[in-house]
Motif scaffolding. Structure first.
Motif, PDB file in Angstrom:
ATOM      1  N   ALA A  51      -1.265  16.839  -2.138  1.00  0.00           N
ATOM      2  CA  ALA A  51      -1.193  15.738  -1.178  1.00  0.00           C
ATOM      3  C   ALA A  51       0.084  14.931  -1.374  1.00  0.00           C
ATOM      4  CB  ALA A  51      -2.424  14.845  -1.331  1.00  0.00           C
ATOM      5  N   ALA A  52       0.403  14.599  -2.628  1.00  0.00           N
ATOM      6  CA  ALA A  52       1.612  13.810  -2.897  1.00  0.00           C
ATOM      7  C   ALA A  52       2.865  14.590  -2.526  1.00  0.00           C
ATOM      8  CB  ALA A  52       1.647  13.404  -4.364  1.00  0.00           C
ATOM      9  N   ALA A  53       2.887  15.885  -2.872  1.00  0.00           N
ATOM     10  CA  ALA A  53       4.059  16.704  -2.541  1.00  0.00           C
ATOM     11  C   ALA A  53       4.230  16.827  -1.036  1.00  0.00           C
ATOM     12  CB  ALA A  53       3.927  18.081  -3.182  1.00  0.00           C
ATOM     13  N   GLY A  54       3.132  17.038  -0.315  1.00  0.00           N
ATOM     14  CA  GLY A  54       3.223  17.156   1.138  1.00  0.00           C
ATOM     15  C   GLY A  54       3.776  15.907   1.779  1.00  0.00           C
ATOM     16  N   ARG A  55       3.311  14.755   1.309  1.00  0.00           N
ATOM     17  CA  ARG A  55       3.821  13.493   1.862  1.00  0.00           C
ATOM     18  C   ARG A  55       5.321  13.385   1.682  1.00  0.00           C
ATOM     19  NH1 ARG A  55       2.619   7.339  -0.444  1.00  0.00           N
ATOM     20  NH2 ARG A  55       4.215   6.309   0.824  1.00  0.00           N
ATOM     21  N   PHE A  56       5.815  13.660   0.482  1.00  0.00           N
ATOM     22  CA  PHE A  56       7.215  13.365   0.217  1.00  0.00           C
ATOM     23  C   PHE A  56       8.163  14.480   0.605  1.00  0.00           C
ATOM     24  CE2 PHE A  56       5.602   9.669  -1.820  1.00  0.00           C
ATOM     25  CZ  PHE A  56       6.603   8.744  -1.556  1.00  0.00           C
ATOM     26  N   MET A 235       1.601   8.976   6.454  1.00  0.00           N
ATOM     27  CA  MET A 235       2.149   8.412   5.216  1.00  0.00           C
ATOM     28  C   MET A 235       3.632   8.729   5.073  1.00  0.00           C
ATOM     29  SD  MET A 235      -0.768   8.885   2.297  1.00  0.00           S
ATOM     30  CE  MET A 235      -0.914  10.652   2.515  1.00  0.00           C
ATOM     31  N   ALA A 236       4.011   9.947   5.472  1.00  0.00           N
ATOM     32  CA  ALA A 236       5.401  10.372   5.282  1.00  0.00           C
ATOM     33  C   ALA A 236       6.346   9.672   6.245  1.00  0.00           C
ATOM     34  CB  ALA A 236       5.504  11.892   5.455  1.00  0.00           C
ATOM     35  N   LEU A 237       6.019   9.703   7.539  1.00  0.00           N
ATOM     36  CA  LEU A 237       6.955   9.231   8.553  1.00  0.00           C
ATOM     37  C   LEU A 237       6.784   7.750   8.891  1.00  0.00           C
ATOM     38  CD1 LEU A 237       6.845  12.337  10.933  1.00  0.00           C
ATOM     39  CD2 LEU A 237       8.392  11.873   9.017  1.00  0.00           C
ATOM     40  N   ILE A 238       5.540   7.286   8.966  1.00  0.00           N
ATOM     41  CA  ILE A 238       5.289   5.885   9.299  1.00  0.00           C
ATOM     42  C   ILE A 238       5.236   5.028   8.035  1.00  0.00           C
ATOM     43  CG2 ILE A 238       3.764   4.278  10.503  1.00  0.00           C
ATOM     44  CD1 ILE A 238       5.106   6.356  12.302  1.00  0.00           C
ATOM     45  N   GLY A 239       4.424   5.463   7.059  1.00  0.00           N
ATOM     46  CA  GLY A 239       4.234   4.677   5.847  1.00  0.00           C
ATOM     47  C   GLY A 239       5.343   4.806   4.831  1.00  0.00           C
ATOM     48  N   SER A 240       6.338   5.647   5.080  1.00  0.00           N
ATOM     49  CA  SER A 240       7.478   5.767   4.157  1.00  0.00           C
ATOM     50  C   SER A 240       8.790   5.520   4.900  1.00  0.00           C
ATOM     51  CB  SER A 240       7.491   7.151   3.495  1.00  0.00           C
ATOM     52  OG  SER A 240       6.342   7.348   2.701  1.00  0.00           O
TER      53      SER A 240
END
Length: 310
Positions: A51-56, A235-240
């Motif tokens: 999950a963490a890898a996918g987000r970043f 999380m990736a595009l909006i939350g980061s």
């Protein structure tokens, strides 16, 4: 002077610009607060490292594209700060997010957001210790009040104990504090966007290696539902990426001090979003969030300081 002349004056334009920057900064804090609920949703289907890898991975690709369009490739900054970017990415991006995703398996979104909401105070305290200077009494008193707020939120005064995930998230907040301090002390001649892009890439690669070493991300990704993928992309595009963009607009227009106060909206938004998903907070959680925010404001000098004579 007509009403049209007044609204078109430079002062009116400045007020509109500052108002827009305020709204964007507040949205950034709300987006960051939404990450905790999104993390809870993703962890229902994906293991933490995947999950963490996918987000970043998605976040790094997005912010590198943004860097290319806004400032160029940023290779000069990379050559000057390659080692610093690598260390900061491993500690501040991979370390922080690994602790968050691992901790969220037993912690709640509101508690996690509140623990992270105290990170500015943790940063100031660590920087004072590294610089061998004693923090101001106001800062220590505010830190103590904030910790009382955190304890109220997790129910420590009613006999509950900190969950293992809460301690992991606190360790993640320490990693983020070290990242913030390291960016100030180690990075030379690099813009905030360059620093964020290259450290995010280093963190994404680290998380991806860990995911392949500890889990099976490719097989897991094919079985994930659209809901899990949607939360990951949020999380990736909006939350980061988008949150960082909005936050930087606020800093450039309103200044870092005025903008940093809005970071207190992170636990508030996490609490409201959890309620929107049907998980109503307890009264002690609401009181705890309020107490913790009061402590942060007190420590930062936003309240309780006498106005200076003009």
């Amino acid at each position: 002077m007509s009403l049209t002349d007044l609204t078109d004056s430079p002062h009116a334009e400045t007020r509109r610009t500052e108002g827009s920057a305020f709204v964007l900064s507040a949205l950034a804090a709300v987006f960051w607060g939404s990450n905790f609920e999104a993390t809870r949703i993703v962890l229902q289907e994906l293991p933490p490292w995947t999950a963490a890898a996918g987000r970043f991975v998605f976040a790094a690709l997005g912010i590198l594209l943004w860097l290319r369009l806004a400032e160029g490739a940023g290779l000069r900054a990379l050559r000057r700060n390659a080692l610093a970017f690598l260390v900061l990415g491993v500690v501040g991006v991979a370390g922080f997010n690994a602790a968050l995703f691992l901790g969220m398996r037993t912690s709640s979104p509101v508690t996690a957001a509140l623990i992270m909401g105290t990170s500015p105070l943790t940063t100031n305290l660590l920087e004072a210790l590294i610089g061998r200077r004693w923090p101001a009494p106001r800062a220590l008193f505010g830190m103590a009040i904030s910790l009382i707020g955190v304890a109220l939120t997790v129910g420590a005064f009613s006999g509950a104990r900190f969950a293992p995930g809460d301690l992991l998230i606190f360790a993640g907040s320490l990693a983020w504090a070290l990242y913030t301090i390291g960016c100030r002390r180690w990075v030379r001649d690099a813009s905030p966007l360059e620093t964020s892009a290259w450290t995010m890439l280093a963190g994404a690669v680290t998380l991806l290696v860990a995911a392949f070493a500890l889990e099976d991300p490719l097989a897991i990704a094919t079985t994930a539902s659209p809901t899990a993928w949607g939360a990951t992309l949020w999380m990736a595009l909006i939350g980061s990426v988008l949150a960082y963009l909005f936050w930087q607009v606020g800093i450039s227009v309103r200044g870092p001090a005025a903008t940093s106060v809005l970071f207190n909206l992170v636990p508030v938004s996490a609490l409201l979003i959890a309620a929107a998903f049907g998980r109503m907070p307890h009264l002690t959680q609401v009181i705890g969030v309020a107490v913790a925010i009061f402590g942060v404001l007190l420590a930062s000098g936003r309240i309780g300081r006498r106005p200076r004579a003009q």
